[in-house]
Design an enzyme around this catalytic site. Structure first.
Site, PDB file in Angstrom:
ATOM      1  N   GLY A   1       0.840  -1.203   0.000  1.00  0.00           N
ATOM      2  CA  GLY A   1       0.000   0.000   0.000  1.00  0.00           C
ATOM      3  C   GLY A   1       0.871   1.248   0.000  1.00  0.00           C
TER       4      GLY A   1
ATOM      5  N   ARG B   1       0.838  -4.964  -5.053  1.00  0.00           N
ATOM      6  CA  ARG B   1       0.991  -6.106  -4.137  1.00  0.00           C
ATOM      7  C   ARG B   1       1.225  -7.300  -5.062  1.00  0.00           C
ATOM      8  NH1 ARG B   1      -0.776  -3.884   0.761  1.00  0.00           N
ATOM      9  NH2 ARG B   1      -2.569  -2.503   0.623  1.00  0.00           N
TER      10      ARG B   1
ATOM     11  N   GLY C   1       5.974  -2.163   3.653  1.00  0.00           N
ATOM     12  CA  GLY C   1       5.681  -2.753   4.959  1.00  0.00           C
ATOM     13  C   GLY C   1       6.306  -4.134   5.116  1.00  0.00           C
ATOM     14  N   ASP C   2       5.799  -4.882   6.091  1.00  0.00           N
ATOM     15  CA  ASP C   2       6.342  -6.218   6.395  1.00  0.00           C
ATOM     16  C   ASP C   2       6.392  -7.144   5.179  1.00  0.00           C
ATOM     17  OD1 ASP C   2       6.980  -5.900   8.999  1.00  0.00           O
ATOM     18  OD2 ASP C   2       5.096  -6.706   9.780  1.00  0.00           O
ATOM     19  N   GLY C   3       5.297  -7.142   4.396  1.00  0.00           N
ATOM     20  CA  GLY C   3       5.222  -8.013   3.212  1.00  0.00           C
ATOM     21  C   GLY C   3       6.338  -7.666   2.238  1.00  0.00           C
TER      22      GLY C   3
ATOM     23  N   THR D   1       4.297   2.809   5.662  1.00  0.00           N
ATOM     24  CA  THR D   1       2.894   2.378   5.721  1.00  0.00           C
ATOM     25  C   THR D   1       2.135   3.290   6.679  1.00  0.00           C
ATOM     26  OG1 THR D   1       1.363   0.730   6.618  1.00  0.00           O
ATOM     27  CG2 THR D   1       3.637   0.483   7.280  1.00  0.00           C
TER      28      THR D   1
ATOM     29  N   ASP E   1      -0.151   2.435   8.536  1.00  0.00           N
ATOM     30  CA  ASP E   1      -0.648   1.650   9.676  1.00  0.00           C
ATOM     31  C   ASP E   1       0.267   1.711  10.912  1.00  0.00           C
ATOM     32  OD1 ASP E   1      -2.650   0.856   7.915  1.00  0.00           O
ATOM     33  OD2 ASP E   1      -1.553  -0.950   7.313  1.00  0.00           O
TER      34      ASP E   1
ATOM     35  N   ARG F   1     -26.446  14.223  16.510  1.00  0.00           N
ATOM     36  CA  ARG F   1     -26.285  12.830  16.097  1.00  0.00           C
ATOM     37  C   ARG F   1     -25.047  12.166  16.695  1.00  0.00           C
ATOM     38  NH1 ARG F   1     -27.565  13.578   9.674  1.00  0.00           N
ATOM     39  NH2 ARG F   1     -29.700  12.818   9.763  1.00  0.00           N
TER      40      ARG F   1
ATOM     41  N   ILE G   1      -8.921   7.904   1.555  1.00  0.00           N
ATOM     42  CA  ILE G   1      -8.530   9.308   1.749  1.00  0.00           C
ATOM     43  C   ILE G   1      -7.318   9.357   2.690  1.00  0.00           C
ATOM     44  CG2 ILE G   1     -10.114   9.711   3.700  1.00  0.00           C
ATOM     45  CD1 ILE G   1     -10.542  12.529   2.649  1.00  0.00           C
TER      46      ILE G   1
END
Ligand code: F6P
Length: 324
Positions: free
Chosen positions: A13, A74, A104-106, A127, A129, A164, A254
């Site tokens: 990503g 990917r 990232g890790d991958g 990343t 994340d 709300r 986004i």
């Protein structure tokens, strides 16, 4: 072996700041007398020989841009040894002595596989994340946090107008770091993260009812995407049980775009420089990382075998304490 030709790719990503990292790798490499090469579309592009020489002009005017000028992908095939061998052969065919992998890790697993096939690699964590166990920080995280924070501030405005409640799902894959930090930054009433099981009645419904009784005109529940729930369904349940008008918003991609923050640009610049330094020192199979707030590096095997970073319990407590 003396390194002369270095490739750089982005994989997995994308994350804001990847361009700043590419720019740093390329310019630090060129300044050290290396020849630099772009590999487009990650490992997929390597397999398709999408390799081109880069000059200092190739990375002009990109430090402030989101996404990645190298494109990313990917690459499922790359888990197979057969394709890893092909990738390494292609790198050798193009004269590449080493490759810097930003992802990232991958992506680091792909880098490690290339090294095992004889092509030295260095990884740079990128990343949104922040879920790379060996590094306290990953390029893109700060920008994603700010993007999510601004979006939630806007959502709160409209929730207030309509009295709300809103569930806001943020990214983070299986980790709740992004959700927790953005919850504190936006004053969210509740945060749900995969690391902490929750009770719907006690942790979700009760606070909504309490807020209603206290006359609060808005209520934000930040939900990490790694939590096993459907926010649209949950919104309907909250409305049915509490009679508070409830909406759900999935922030989605986004969070992956936009101009990188100062922190991401500077971290990317420093990590790019470190990657080139490591290669010049003859090192390979290393991941650049942040440790105790400083740039550092670690063996890729050690890095990949580390346990997931713990959630900051103090921050989680604080999120709860500041909620009402
Ligand atoms: O790893 C970054 C990330 O945005 C995660 O937060 C998310 O789970 C995933 O990628 C989404 O991937 P894709 O863009 O392939 O759907």
């Amino acid at each position: 072996m003396k390194i002369k030709n270095v490739g750089v790719l982005t994989s997995g990503g994308d994350a804001p700041g990847m361009n700043a990292a590419v720019r740093s790798v390329v310019r630090c490499g060129l300044a050290s007398g290396l020849n630099m090469f772009a590999i487009y579309d990650g490992f997929k592009g390597l397999l398709k020989e999408q390799i081109e020489p880069m000059t200092t002009r190739s990375v002009c005017d990109i430090i402030q841009r989101g996404g990645t000028i190298l494109s990313t992908a990917r690459c499922i095939e790359f888990v197979q040894e057969e394709y890893q061998k092909i990738g390494a052969d292609i790198a050798r065919k193009h004269g590449l002595d080493a490759i810097v992998v930003i992802g990232g890790d991958g992506s680091f697993m792909g880098a490690r596989a290339l090294t095992r096939q004889g092509v030295p690699t260095i990884g740079i964590p990128g990343t949104i994340d922040n879920d790379i166990a060996c590094s306290e920080y990953t390029i893109g995280y700060d920008t994603a946090l700010n993007t999510a924070m601004e979006a939630i501030d806007k959502i709160r405005d409209t929730m207030t107008s309509h009295s709300r409640c809103c569930l806001v799902e943020v990214m983070g894959r299986n980790a709740g770091y992004l959700a927790l930090n953005v919850a504190v930054a936006t004053g969210a009433e509740t945060v749900l993260i995969p690391e902490r099981p929750f009770d719907f009645e006690k942790d979700v419904l009760e606070p909504v009812r309490e807020a209603k009784q206290a006359g609060k005109k808005n209520h934000i529940i930040v939900v990490a995407e790694g939590v096993d729930c459907d926010v649209m369904e949950m919104a309907k349940k909250i409305e049915a049980e509490t009679k508070v008008s409830t909406r759900a918003s999935i922030l989605g991609h986004i969070q992956r775009g936009g101009s990188p923050t100062c922190r991401d640009r500077v971290t990317a610049a420093q990590m790019g420089q470190k990657a080139i330094e490591l290669l010049l020192e003859g090192k390979s199979d290393r991941v650049v990382r942040i440790k105790d707030g400083k740039i550092d590096d670690i063996d890729v095997n050690e890095g990949l075998s580390m346990q997931k970073k713990a959630i900051d319990e103090e921050e989680l407590k604080l999120a709860g304490m500041l909620a009402f």
